[in-house]
Write a protein that holds these residues in place. Structure first.
Motif, PDB file in Angstrom:
ATOM      1  N   ASN A  44       0.814  -1.227   0.000  1.00 44.61           N
ATOM      2  CA  ASN A  44       0.000   0.000   0.000  1.00 44.61           C
ATOM      3  C   ASN A  44       0.842   1.270   0.000  1.00 44.61           C
ATOM      4  OD1 ASN A  44      -2.207  -1.628   0.016  1.00 44.61           O
ATOM      5  ND2 ASN A  44      -2.772  -1.274   2.155  1.00 44.61           N
ATOM      6  N   CYS A  47       0.678   3.217  -3.103  1.00 41.51           N
ATOM      7  CA  CYS A  47      -0.480   4.088  -3.310  1.00 41.51           C
ATOM      8  C   CYS A  47      -0.364   5.348  -2.452  1.00 41.51           C
ATOM      9  CB  CYS A  47      -1.773   3.356  -2.970  1.00 41.51           C
ATOM     10  SG  CYS A  47      -1.933   1.736  -3.735  1.00 41.51           S
ATOM     11  N   PHE A  48       0.078   5.165  -1.204  1.00 40.81           N
ATOM     12  CA  PHE A  48       0.210   6.317  -0.298  1.00 40.81           C
ATOM     13  C   PHE A  48       1.307   7.284  -0.768  1.00 40.81           C
ATOM     14  CE2 PHE A  48      -1.756   3.482   3.090  1.00 40.81           C
ATOM     15  CZ  PHE A  48      -2.958   4.187   3.116  1.00 40.81           C
ATOM     16  N   HIS A  51      -1.399   9.174  -2.544  1.00 40.28           N
ATOM     17  CA  HIS A  51      -2.690   9.390  -1.869  1.00 40.28           C
ATOM     18  C   HIS A  51      -2.564   9.591  -0.358  1.00 40.28           C
ATOM     19  CE1 HIS A  51      -5.199   8.780  -5.372  1.00 40.28           C
ATOM     20  NE2 HIS A  51      -4.446   7.746  -5.703  1.00 40.28           N
ATOM     21  N   GLU A  71      -8.295  15.756  -3.209  1.00 39.66           N
ATOM     22  CA  GLU A  71      -9.576  15.246  -2.685  1.00 39.66           C
ATOM     23  C   GLU A  71      -9.519  13.751  -2.404  1.00 39.66           C
ATOM     24  OE1 GLU A  71     -12.211  16.329  -5.808  1.00 39.66           O
ATOM     25  OE2 GLU A  71     -12.047  18.476  -5.362  1.00 39.66           O
ATOM     26  N   THR A  72      -8.381  13.133  -2.636  1.00 39.76           N
ATOM     27  CA  THR A  72      -8.301  11.678  -2.493  1.00 39.76           C
ATOM     28  C   THR A  72      -7.150  11.267  -1.562  1.00 39.76           C
ATOM     29  OG1 THR A  72      -6.906  11.517  -4.454  1.00 39.76           O
ATOM     30  CG2 THR A  72      -9.251  11.231  -4.797  1.00 39.76           C
ATOM     31  N   TYR A  74      -5.562  10.020   2.030  1.00 37.92           N
ATOM     32  CA  TYR A  74      -5.895   9.236   3.220  1.00 37.92           C
ATOM     33  C   TYR A  74      -4.704   9.208   4.157  1.00 37.92           C
ATOM     34  CZ  TYR A  74      -9.800   7.817   0.358  1.00 37.92           C
ATOM     35  OH  TYR A  74     -10.919   7.843  -0.430  1.00 37.92           O
ATOM     36  N   PHE A  79      -6.108   4.535   8.060  1.00 37.92           N
ATOM     37  CA  PHE A  79      -6.482   3.371   7.243  1.00 37.92           C
ATOM     38  C   PHE A  79      -6.111   2.074   7.974  1.00 37.92           C
ATOM     39  CE2 PHE A  79      -5.404   0.046   4.135  1.00 37.92           C
ATOM     40  CZ  PHE A  79      -6.649  -0.107   3.527  1.00 37.92           C
ATOM     41  N   HIS A  84     -10.864  -2.194   7.230  1.00 37.92           N
ATOM     42  CA  HIS A  84     -10.186  -2.820   6.105  1.00 37.92           C
ATOM     43  C   HIS A  84      -8.676  -2.588   6.111  1.00 37.92           C
ATOM     44  CE1 HIS A  84     -14.419  -2.161   4.543  1.00 37.92           C
ATOM     45  NE2 HIS A  84     -14.294  -3.467   4.619  1.00 37.92           N
ATOM     46  N   CYS A  89      -4.932  -2.401  -0.913  1.00 39.21           N
ATOM     47  CA  CYS A  89      -5.883  -1.550  -1.640  1.00 39.21           C
ATOM     48  C   CYS A  89      -6.455  -2.288  -2.857  1.00 39.21           C
ATOM     49  CB  CYS A  89      -5.202  -0.283  -2.154  1.00 39.21           C
ATOM     50  SG  CYS A  89      -4.219   0.600  -0.937  1.00 39.21           S
ATOM     51  N   CYS A  92      -9.763  -4.382  -3.249  1.00 39.20           N
ATOM     52  CA  CYS A  92     -11.019  -3.725  -3.612  1.00 39.20           C
ATOM     53  C   CYS A  92     -10.915  -2.983  -4.942  1.00 39.20           C
ATOM     54  CB  CYS A  92     -11.428  -2.724  -2.541  1.00 39.20           C
ATOM     55  SG  CYS A  92     -12.038  -3.498  -1.041  1.00 39.20           S
ATOM     56  N   HIS A  93      -9.706  -2.474  -5.251  1.00 39.13           N
ATOM     57  CA  HIS A  93      -9.592  -1.607  -6.425  1.00 39.13           C
ATOM     58  C   HIS A  93      -9.083  -2.299  -7.670  1.00 39.13           C
ATOM     59  CE1 HIS A  93     -10.831   2.149  -4.667  1.00 39.13           C
ATOM     60  NE2 HIS A  93     -10.097   1.904  -3.603  1.00 39.13           N
ATOM     61  N   THR A 110     -13.944  -1.498  -9.059  1.00 35.42           N
ATOM     62  CA  THR A 110     -14.043  -1.451  -7.597  1.00 35.42           C
ATOM     63  C   THR A 110     -15.055  -2.488  -7.113  1.00 35.42           C
ATOM     64  OG1 THR A 110     -13.673   0.912  -7.779  1.00 35.42           O
ATOM     65  CG2 THR A 110     -14.323   0.091  -5.623  1.00 35.42           C
ATOM     66  N   ALA A 146     -21.263   3.232   0.041  1.00 37.45           N
ATOM     67  CA  ALA A 146     -20.092   4.046   0.349  1.00 37.45           C
ATOM     68  C   ALA A 146     -20.445   5.519   0.582  1.00 37.45           C
ATOM     69  CB  ALA A 146     -19.052   3.924  -0.769  1.00 37.45           C
ATOM     70  N   PRO A 151     -14.969   3.123   3.361  1.00 40.91           N
ATOM     71  CA  PRO A 151     -14.263   1.860   3.608  1.00 40.91           C
ATOM     72  C   PRO A 151     -12.791   2.061   3.987  1.00 40.91           C
ATOM     73  CG  PRO A 151     -14.711   2.123   1.268  1.00 40.91           C
ATOM     74  CD  PRO A 151     -15.368   3.272   1.959  1.00 40.91           C
ATOM     75  N   HIS A 152     -12.271   3.320   3.864  1.00 38.89           N
ATOM     76  CA  HIS A 152     -10.864   3.575   4.224  1.00 38.89           C
ATOM     77  C   HIS A 152     -10.710   4.090   5.643  1.00 38.89           C
ATOM     78  CE1 HIS A 152     -11.747   4.645  -0.016  1.00 38.89           C
ATOM     79  NE2 HIS A 152     -10.775   3.801  -0.251  1.00 38.89           N
TER      80      HIS A 152
HETATM   81  C1  HEC Z   1     -12.832  -2.490   1.322  1.00 42.27           C
HETATM   82  C2  HEC Z   1     -12.608  -1.986   0.014  1.00 42.27           C
HETATM   83  C3  HEC Z   1     -11.592  -0.882  -0.202  1.00 42.27           C
HETATM   84  C4  HEC Z   1     -10.276  -0.868   0.184  1.00 42.27           C
HETATM   85  C5  HEC Z   1      -9.497  -1.912   0.967  1.00 42.27           C
HETATM   86  C6  HEC Z   1      -9.719   0.371  -0.340  1.00 42.27           C
HETATM   87  N1  HEC Z   1     -10.692   1.081  -1.000  1.00 42.27           N
HETATM   88 FE1  HEC Z   1     -10.462   2.871  -1.930  1.00 42.27          FE
HETATM   89  N2  HEC Z   1     -12.449   2.915  -2.398  1.00 42.27           N
HETATM   90  C7  HEC Z   1     -13.342   1.904  -2.136  1.00 42.27           C
HETATM   91  C8  HEC Z   1     -14.648   2.288  -2.622  1.00 42.27           C
HETATM   92  C9  HEC Z   1     -15.918   1.452  -2.532  1.00 42.27           C
HETATM   93  C10 HEC Z   1     -14.507   3.579  -3.203  1.00 42.27           C
HETATM   94  C11 HEC Z   1     -15.577   4.416  -3.878  1.00 42.27           C
HETATM   95  C12 HEC Z   1     -16.128   5.382  -2.890  1.00 42.27           C
HETATM   96  C13 HEC Z   1     -17.269   6.179  -3.433  1.00 42.27           C
HETATM   97  O1  HEC Z   1     -17.909   5.753  -4.396  1.00 42.27           O
HETATM   98  O2  HEC Z   1     -17.522   7.226  -2.860  1.00 42.27           O
HETATM   99  C14 HEC Z   1     -13.103   3.933  -3.045  1.00 42.27           C
HETATM  100  C15 HEC Z   1     -12.550   5.138  -3.482  1.00 42.27           C
HETATM  101  C16 HEC Z   1     -11.192   5.426  -3.469  1.00 42.27           C
HETATM  102  C17 HEC Z   1     -10.590   6.620  -3.993  1.00 42.27           C
HETATM  103  C18 HEC Z   1     -11.333   7.746  -4.680  1.00 42.27           C
HETATM  104  C19 HEC Z   1     -11.886   8.652  -3.637  1.00 42.27           C
HETATM  105  C20 HEC Z   1     -12.730   9.750  -4.186  1.00 42.27           C
HETATM  106  O3  HEC Z   1     -13.158  10.567  -3.351  1.00 42.27           O
HETATM  107  O4  HEC Z   1     -13.008   9.792  -5.381  1.00 42.27           O
HETATM  108  C21 HEC Z   1      -9.243   6.538  -3.752  1.00 42.27           C
HETATM  109  C22 HEC Z   1      -8.173   7.553  -4.135  1.00 42.27           C
HETATM  110  C23 HEC Z   1      -9.004   5.298  -3.072  1.00 42.27           C
HETATM  111  N3  HEC Z   1     -10.211   4.650  -2.907  1.00 42.27           N
HETATM  112  C24 HEC Z   1      -7.763   4.865  -2.669  1.00 42.27           C
HETATM  113  C25 HEC Z   1      -7.538   3.750  -1.890  1.00 42.27           C
HETATM  114  C26 HEC Z   1      -6.243   3.387  -1.338  1.00 42.27           C
HETATM  115  C27 HEC Z   1      -4.968   4.172  -1.548  1.00 42.27           C
HETATM  116  C28 HEC Z   1      -6.429   2.233  -0.623  1.00 42.27           C
HETATM  117  C29 HEC Z   1      -5.418   1.466   0.193  1.00 42.27           C
HETATM  118  C30 HEC Z   1      -4.673   2.223   1.179  1.00 42.27           C
HETATM  119  C31 HEC Z   1      -7.821   1.864  -0.747  1.00 42.27           C
HETATM  120  N4  HEC Z   1      -8.469   2.813  -1.505  1.00 42.27           N
HETATM  121  C32 HEC Z   1      -8.403   0.753  -0.155  1.00 42.27           C
HETATM  122  C33 HEC Z   1     -13.068   0.707  -1.496  1.00 42.27           C
HETATM  123  C34 HEC Z   1     -11.853   0.347  -0.941  1.00 42.27           C
END
Ligand code: HEC
Ligand code: HEC
Ligand code: HEC
Ligand code: HEC
Ligand code: HEC
Ligand code: HEC
Ligand code: HEC
Length: 333
Positions: A44, A47-48, A51, A71-72, A74, A79, A84, A89, A92-93, A110, A146, A151-152
């Motif tokens: 991860n 990604c960080f 992000h 805006e994205t 974390y 986290f 989760h 990451c 889910c992604h 996703t 969501a 979920p973060h």
């Molecule tokens: C359990 C599932 C899950 C995990 C694990 C997860 N995500 Fe997500 N993420 C989602 C979902 C679902 C959305 C869509 C949220 C929405 O529609 O508002 C999302 C949205 C995002 C977005 C877009 C946010 C936005 O406001 O548009 C980013 C960037 C992102 N994730 C980064 C990460 C990163 C980096 C990690 C790991 C550190 C991670 N995610 C782990 C489920 C997850």
């Protein structure tokens, strides 16, 4: 040869998915393998690198949409402490975000919550489908799980336990829309009278002005306490946000020794105590969460006042009826 290889891969994938979903259902009973967690945390970091606050201030490249990135962001620590936080990451992604610029198809990959929480989603979805947000035409299409659950960030109520922390987390989602004109307008329907203009957001404190110190209530008790029907004690939370006419207005539903909060917001405390002592009551009645009618001097007065008003009302009503009955009798004679 190639086809049988594909079949084997599919079978292995299905098995892994099965084991995976079993783990997700088992709740926190199944501790994730520390080695796997360590591996995921390392992965991860990639990604960080962008992000996170650190990534934003030290961007690894210069050709990025920094406004969108802002805006994205974390917090890696937040986290890691979330529901989760032990996951990669990409679980889910998908693999669409490995490179930057991210692939066009990334978003559609996703995983929906149901992919790992099938049993829970099957139970919750009918309640959710009956809720105001799933029924209002304007809101329906944009509302997903969501919208309320990040979920973060979120940590399950079972793990948070502290009612104040649970209240802050659960109310944040509602207030994000219902306390912000800007966000509310993104979801609201057009005004009935002036098409093209969004419906105005009803001010959250004005709507509830019959409730003393609304701000204090928003900090200590959840919107869903009053806006969802109470269900069975072992399944106390419903996802059905009721029509406003059906919301709870009775102070005594919370401010009494037999508070409904015992099976709702305080259920984790109650359960803890039950496990420890074999019976309950002392926490609700002696801890700082107490809201029974005997603790707060102002509340005491209000409750006494309410009871007096109700009693007074009943007496007055009775007296008026007697007077009228006598007068009617007099007229007939
Ligand atoms: C359990 C599932 C899950 C995990 C694990 C997860 N995500 Fe997500 N993420 C989602 C979902 C679902 C959305 C869509 C949220 C929405 O529609 O508002 C999302 C949205 C995002 C977005 C877009 C946010 C936005 O406001 O548009 C980013 C960037 C992102 N994730 C980064 C990460 C990163 C980096 C990690 C790991 C550190 C991670 N995610 C782990 C489920 C997850
Ligand atoms: C080099 C920087 C960088 C890295 C590394 C990076 N991202 Fe992003 N990501 C961005 C930027 C910038 C955006 C804003 C939208 C855009 O430009 O595509 C973004 C957007 C996103 C979105 C939202 C997509 C959308 O369409 O709204 C998700 C989800 C996401 N990234 C997930 C990840 C995941 C998961 C990883 C790690 C596997 C990751 N990103 C690694 C820079 C990065
Ligand atoms: C790729 C699989 C995956 C996806 C997709 C996923 N989760 Fe989870 N979720 C997990 C795992 C694994 C756990 C941790 C279970 C444990 O602690 O053993 C978890 C835990 C949780 C918990 C805490 C435990 C509980 O039930 O109270 C909640 C709440 C939760 N997830 C909600 C969601 C929501 C909402 C979504 C969709 C936005 C989602 N999850 C998507 C795998 C997933
Ligand atoms: C309007 C906001 C909202 C929406 C939309 C929403 N939830 Fe929730 N959800 C909550 C609140 C508030 C809680 C309360 C936490 C508690 O007391 O356990 C919760 C609790 C949960 C829990 C943990 C408690 C349990 O019953 O297991 C899960 C899992 C969950 N939601 C999944 C989902 C899924 C899946 C969806 C989409 C079908 C969804 N939620 C949509 C607000 C929402
Ligand atoms: C993403 C934005 C958003 C979130 C999050 C959200 N709402 Fe709403 N809510 C709306 C909009 C928009 C309406 C519709 C207003 C209208 O058209 O009258 C609405 C309507 C309502 C209504 C009025 C229903 C009626 O009978 O007219 C209630 C009650 C309500 N929401 C409660 C909640 C609660 C409680 C939560 C948190 C668990 C929540 N909302 C979360 C946007 C949101
Ligand atoms: C103490 C119980 C209680 C709590 C807590 C509570 N509400 Fe309400 N809410 C009500 C009642 C009762 C009504 C109906 C008000 C009326 O008809 O006068 C209402 C009305 C509403 C409406 C309808 C507004 C309209 O007129 O269209 C919205 C939206 C709403 N509440 C959102 C929330 C949100 C968001 C929270 C959490 C920050 C919350 N409520 C907390 C009891 C409560
Ligand atoms: C959904 C549960 C719930 C309902 C319904 C409810 N309250 Fe409360 N109320 C609480 C909680 C929780 C607190 C916080 C207790 C604390 O401060 O320790 C609180 C605090 C208060 C306080 C103290 C505020 C302060 O300034 O410290 C007063 C006064 C009060 N409530 C009056 C009322 C009245 C009057 C009604 C009915 C119109 C009502 N409440 C309905 C849960 C509720």
């Amino acid at each position: 040869m190639f086809r049988s290889w594909r079949k084997t891969t599919a079978a292995v994938a299905a098995f892994v998915a099965c084991v995976w979903s079993f783990q997700a259902h088992a709740g926190d009973a199944v501790a994730a393998d520390p080695e796997v967690v360590e591996k995921n945390r390392k992965a991860n970091e990639a990604c960080f690198a962008c992000h996170s606050e650190f990534g934003f201030k030290n961007p690894p490249r210069t050709d990025m949409d920094m406004k969108k990135l802002a805006e994205t962001l974390y917090d890696p620590k937040v986290f890691a402490g979330s529901n989760h936080g032990t996951m990669d990451c990409r679980q889910c992604h998908g693999q669409g975000y490995n490179d930057y610029p991210h692939s066009e198809t990334g978003k559609s990959e996703t995983s929906p919550c149901s992919e790992c929480h099938a049993t829970k989603v099957a139970r919750l979805e009918p309640q959710y489908d009956a809720s105001v947000h799933a029924r209002l035409e304007s809101v329906k299409a944009k509302f997903t799980c969501a919208t309320c659950h990040d979920p973060h960030i979120d940590l399950g109520a079972t793990l948070l336990k502290d009612p104040l922390k649970i209240a802050v987390q659960d109310n944040k989602a509602c207030l994000e829309c219902h306390d912000s004109d800007e966000v509310f307008a993104k979801y609201a329907a057009d005004d009935d009278k002036t098409p093209g203009i969004k419906k105005k957001r009803p001010n959250i404190d004005t709507i509830h002005e019959w409730l003393p110190n609304t701000k204090r209530h928003w900090q200590t008790v959840r919107c869903v306490e009053c806006h969802t029907p109470e269900v069975k004690a072992n399944r106390p939370l419903s996802h059905e946000i009721l029509d406003k006419e059906k919301a709870e207005k009775n102070c005594l539903s919370c401010h009494s020794a037999n508070s409904s909060l015992k099976t709702r917001l305080y259920r984790h405390l109650v359960k803890d105590e039950q496990d420890r002592l074999g019976f309950t009551n002392s926490i609700i009645l002696s801890s700082s969460y107490v809201i029974g009618a005997t603790r707060h001097p102002l509340l005491d007065k209000i409750v006494i006042g309410l009871v007096a008003l109700t009693l007074g009302g009943v007496l007055l009503h009775g007296a008026i009826r007697i007077v009228f009955a006598i007068r009617r009798k007099g007229k007939k004679q």
